[in-house]
Write an enzyme that holds these catalytic residues in place. Structure first.
Site, PDB file in Angstrom:
ATOM      1  NE  ARG A  38      -3.599  -0.694   0.161  1.00  0.00           N
ATOM      2  CZ  ARG A  38      -4.869  -0.865   0.741  1.00  0.00           C
ATOM      3  NH1 ARG A  38      -5.196  -1.891   1.717  1.00  0.00           N
ATOM      4  NH2 ARG A  38      -5.534  -0.086   0.492  1.00  0.00           N
ATOM      5  NE  ARG A  42      -4.419   2.524   2.723  1.00  0.00           N
ATOM      6  CZ  ARG A  42      -4.634   1.557   3.857  1.00  0.00           C
ATOM      7  NH1 ARG A  42      -3.656   1.215   4.539  1.00  0.00           N
ATOM      8  NH2 ARG A  42      -6.047   1.006   3.876  1.00  0.00           N
ATOM      9  NE  ARG A  51      -8.899   8.802  -5.491  1.00  0.00           N
ATOM     10  CZ  ARG A  51      -9.351   8.306  -4.575  1.00  0.00           C
ATOM     11  NH1 ARG A  51      -8.627   7.374  -3.873  1.00  0.00           N
ATOM     12  NH2 ARG A  51     -10.665   8.072  -4.095  1.00  0.00           N
ATOM     13  CG  ASP A  87      -9.134  -2.344  -4.070  1.00  0.00           C
ATOM     14  OD1 ASP A  87      -8.342  -1.925  -3.058  1.00  0.00           O
ATOM     15  OD2 ASP A  87     -10.174  -3.208  -3.930  1.00  0.00           O
ATOM     16  CE1 TYR A 162     -13.958  -6.149   1.949  1.00  0.00           C
ATOM     17  CE2 TYR A 162     -11.895  -7.451   0.989  1.00  0.00           C
ATOM     18  CZ  TYR A 162     -12.441  -6.339   1.828  1.00  0.00           C
ATOM     19  OH  TYR A 162     -11.300  -5.855   2.513  1.00  0.00           O
TER      20      TYR A 162
HETATM   21  O1  CP3 Z   1       0.227   0.439  -2.741  1.00  0.00           O
HETATM   22  C1  CP3 Z   1      -0.898   0.428  -2.825  1.00  0.00           C
HETATM   23  O2  CP3 Z   1      -1.932   0.881  -2.260  1.00  0.00           O
HETATM   24  C2  CP3 Z   1      -1.354  -0.243  -4.291  1.00  0.00           C
HETATM   25  C3  CP3 Z   1      -2.845  -0.685  -4.570  1.00  0.00           C
HETATM   26  C4  CP3 Z   1      -3.662  -1.433  -3.699  1.00  0.00           C
HETATM   27  C5  CP3 Z   1      -4.878  -0.732  -3.157  1.00  0.00           C
HETATM   28  N1  CP3 Z   1      -5.582  -1.717  -2.392  1.00  0.00           N
HETATM   29  C6  CP3 Z   1      -5.354   0.682  -3.280  1.00  0.00           C
HETATM   30  C7  CP3 Z   1      -6.358   1.014  -2.385  1.00  0.00           C
HETATM   31  C8  CP3 Z   1      -3.462  -2.375  -3.225  1.00  0.00           C
HETATM   32  C9  CP3 Z   1      -2.356  -3.295  -3.314  1.00  0.00           C
HETATM   33  C10 CP3 Z   1      -4.679  -3.014  -2.522  1.00  0.00           C
HETATM   34  C11 CP3 Z   1      -4.942  -4.262  -1.708  1.00  0.00           C
HETATM   35  C12 CP3 Z   1      -6.118  -4.392  -1.193  1.00  0.00           C
HETATM   36  N2  CP3 Z   1      -7.410  -3.907  -1.235  1.00  0.00           N
HETATM   37  C13 CP3 Z   1      -6.194  -5.407  -0.420  1.00  0.00           C
HETATM   38  C14 CP3 Z   1      -5.150  -6.327   0.136  1.00  0.00           C
HETATM   39  C15 CP3 Z   1      -4.252  -5.403   0.893  1.00  0.00           C
HETATM   40  C16 CP3 Z   1      -4.359  -5.393   2.590  1.00  0.00           C
HETATM   41  O3  CP3 Z   1      -4.297  -4.335   2.967  1.00  0.00           O
HETATM   42  O4  CP3 Z   1      -4.590  -6.512   2.942  1.00  0.00           O
HETATM   43  C17 CP3 Z   1      -7.581  -5.383   0.373  1.00  0.00           C
HETATM   44  C18 CP3 Z   1      -8.091  -6.119   1.621  1.00  0.00           C
HETATM   45  C19 CP3 Z   1      -8.325  -4.315  -0.425  1.00  0.00           C
HETATM   46  C20 CP3 Z   1      -9.823  -3.896  -0.232  1.00  0.00           C
HETATM   47  C21 CP3 Z   1      -9.818  -2.245   0.184  1.00  0.00           C
HETATM   48  N3  CP3 Z   1      -9.729  -1.552  -0.639  1.00  0.00           N
HETATM   49  C22 CP3 Z   1      -9.784  -1.968   1.419  1.00  0.00           C
HETATM   50  C23 CP3 Z   1      -9.849  -2.828   2.794  1.00  0.00           C
HETATM   51  C24 CP3 Z   1      -9.748  -0.462   1.626  1.00  0.00           C
HETATM   52  C25 CP3 Z   1      -9.462   0.499   2.426  1.00  0.00           C
HETATM   53  C26 CP3 Z   1     -10.810   1.215   2.835  1.00  0.00           C
HETATM   54  C27 CP3 Z   1     -10.412   2.373   3.561  1.00  0.00           C
HETATM   55  O5  CP3 Z   1     -10.488   3.594   3.124  1.00  0.00           O
HETATM   56  O6  CP3 Z   1     -10.098   2.494   4.741  1.00  0.00           O
HETATM   57  C28 CP3 Z   1      -9.638  -0.148  -0.188  1.00  0.00           C
HETATM   58  C29 CP3 Z   1      -9.673   0.912  -0.585  1.00  0.00           C
HETATM   59  C30 CP3 Z   1      -8.259   1.519  -1.043  1.00  0.00           C
HETATM   60  N4  CP3 Z   1      -7.425   0.611  -1.748  1.00  0.00           N
HETATM   61  C31 CP3 Z   1      -7.549   2.777  -0.936  1.00  0.00           C
HETATM   62  C32 CP3 Z   1      -6.344   2.435  -1.879  1.00  0.00           C
HETATM   63  C33 CP3 Z   1      -5.270   3.592  -1.994  1.00  0.00           C
HETATM   64  C34 CP3 Z   1      -8.020   3.551  -0.127  1.00  0.00           C
HETATM   65  C35 CP3 Z   1      -9.046   4.490  -1.097  1.00  0.00           C
HETATM   66  C36 CP3 Z   1      -8.878   5.848  -1.185  1.00  0.00           C
HETATM   67  O7  CP3 Z   1      -7.554   6.745  -1.003  1.00  0.00           O
HETATM   68  O8  CP3 Z   1      -9.853   6.591  -1.368  1.00  0.00           O
END
Ligand code: CP3
Length: 354
Positions: A38, A42, A51, A87, A162
């Site tokens: 991640r 973030r 974003r 994602d 999910y």
């Molecule tokens: O470095 C990276 O962030 C690469 C891209 C990436 C994202 N999600 C972008 C993202 C990767 C590798 C993921 C994987 C992912 N997504 C997982 C497995 C990794 C882990 O953390 O265990 C899981 C379970 C998800 C599902 C998911 N998507 C979750 C639990 C969330 C968080 C929700 C929150 O806001 O707390 C997301 C959203 C998400 N995916 C964000 C990003 C950058 C945040 C959304 C935003 O910035 O608006």
């Protein structure tokens, strides 16, 4: 990894010197390679600026944004690998599943999957569903030069959770109820998602990704016996298909102390370890494989010298591994100070292995 198929892109010759790829293959490294789960998105202010006003899934479908967001942490931290910005639920969205990623919540599915008919209604993924992925990976492979790009997919169990729960879940109760009580629906669903994950990885690798990571973030909810019977064969199929593409495979989950051996056997070259398991314990069960991890992601909130002292212990433990890729034990926490990750990256890359 034995029979590389032809990819549409010739790899950059500088990738031959990549510390990340060497460690993933169990070869000697000039320094311990480091990247962060991640790392894209973030915590970075330049990410948040980009974003503004753009939905999460929309940003995952625009090649220009994917490319820029993937590059941001590489520029800022100088990490040894980039991770593709997308994602784990993006491929489902791409084939037409009605879902969204809600800020602060995570993926939410409009009509949870419960029956064989629900499973049958989900189309298989083809490259035509994700042209923006092919375009972004191609652009990235050019921009990244000697820095490898890690493609990724969600593992069948974590994505199924999910789809079946309809959103994030602590207990995964409905998911496990299907696993235990409706094995025919479960098997069909796991095959469907596994096929989509394998196809999603293949698109990324064919377009130029040099390694893949399979995220089974929630597999730690399972006993080893249930994992082995109901989940592992499906993840193994995804990893086997990725292996046929000739790239190293990392297999990661959270809370998986008692599953690490099985996660390696599922077909990983490198097993991702969360921060709760000492690397020494992980090494004892993963066999002749590399390990990735595993600094507690909250240590970035400690003073820099406390953080780097822990990092040093992890690097030392990793020296006994077939290969060690330094990482956090789970994703970067959104409030992380980028300067701490920069200091951590420099520390790991400068740590003498001689
Ligand atoms: O470095 C990276 O962030 C690469 C891209 C990436 C994202 N999600 C972008 C993202 C990767 C590798 C993921 C994987 C992912 N997504 C997982 C497995 C990794 C882990 O953390 O265990 C899981 C379970 C998800 C599902 C998911 N998507 C979750 C639990 C969330 C968080 C929700 C929150 O806001 O707390 C997301 C959203 C998400 N995916 C964000 C990003 C950058 C945040 C959304 C935003 O910035 O608006």
């Amino acid at each position: 990894m034995s029979n590389p198929v032809e990819t549409t892109r010739t790899p950059d010759p500088r990738l031959a010197d990549s510390a990340f790829l060497k460690a993933a293959r169990g070869e000697q490294v000039p320094h311990t390679p480091v990247w962060y789960m991640r790392q894209a998105g973030r915590s970075l202010p330049e990410y948040l600026a980009l974003r503004e006003g753009v939905g999460m899934l929309e940003s995952c479908m625009r090649a220009d944004l994917i490319t820029e967001i993937t590059l941001q942490p590489v520029r800022r931290y100088g990490v040894d690998a980039a991770v593709f910005f997308s994602d784990i639920v993006l491929p489902l969205k791409a084939v037409g599943v009605d879902l969204d990623i809600k800020p602060g919540v995570g993926p939410v599915v409009a009509s949870p999957v419960r029956t064989l008919a629900d499973v049958a209604a989900i189309p298989d993924l083809t490259p035509e569903h994700v042209p923006f992925i092919t375009e972004a990976v191609g652009a990235l492979a050019g921009e990244l030069g000697g820095t490898p790009l890690i493609g990724f997919a969600g593992a069948p169990f974590t994505v199924a959770s999910y789809l079946v729960e309809g959103g994030p879940s602590k207990e995964h109760a409905k998911t496990k109820a299907m696993m235990f009580g409706a094995p025919d629906v479960w098997d069909a669903l796991m095959r469907k998602i596994g096929g989509i994950a394998a196809a999603f990885l293949a698109v990324q690798v064919r377009a130029g990704a040099s390694a893949v990571q399979l995220f089974d973030s929630w597999a730690g909810a399972l006993t080893p016996a249930d994992y082995a019977e109901h989940v592992m064969p499906h993840s193994a199929r995804v990893l086997a298909e990725a292996g046929e593409l000739g790239v190293p495979r990392i297999h990661f989950g959270v809370g998986t102390s008692n599953l690490l051996g099985l996660m390696g056997e599922a077909g990983a070259d490198v097993v991702g370890v969360d921060w709760r398991t000492p690397l020494e314990s992980a090494l004892a069960v993963v066999g002749d494989r590399g390990v990735q991890g595993n600094l507690d992601p909250t240590l970035v909130f400690a003073p820099t010298d406390v953080m780097t002292a822990r990092a040093a212990e992890i690097i030392e433990a990793g020296r006994a591994a077939r290969g060690h890729i330094f990482n956090l034990g789970h994703g970067v926490i959104p409030s992380t100070d980028p300067d701490q990750l920069k200091a951590l990256t420099e520390f790991v890359q400068g740590y003498p292995l001689g």
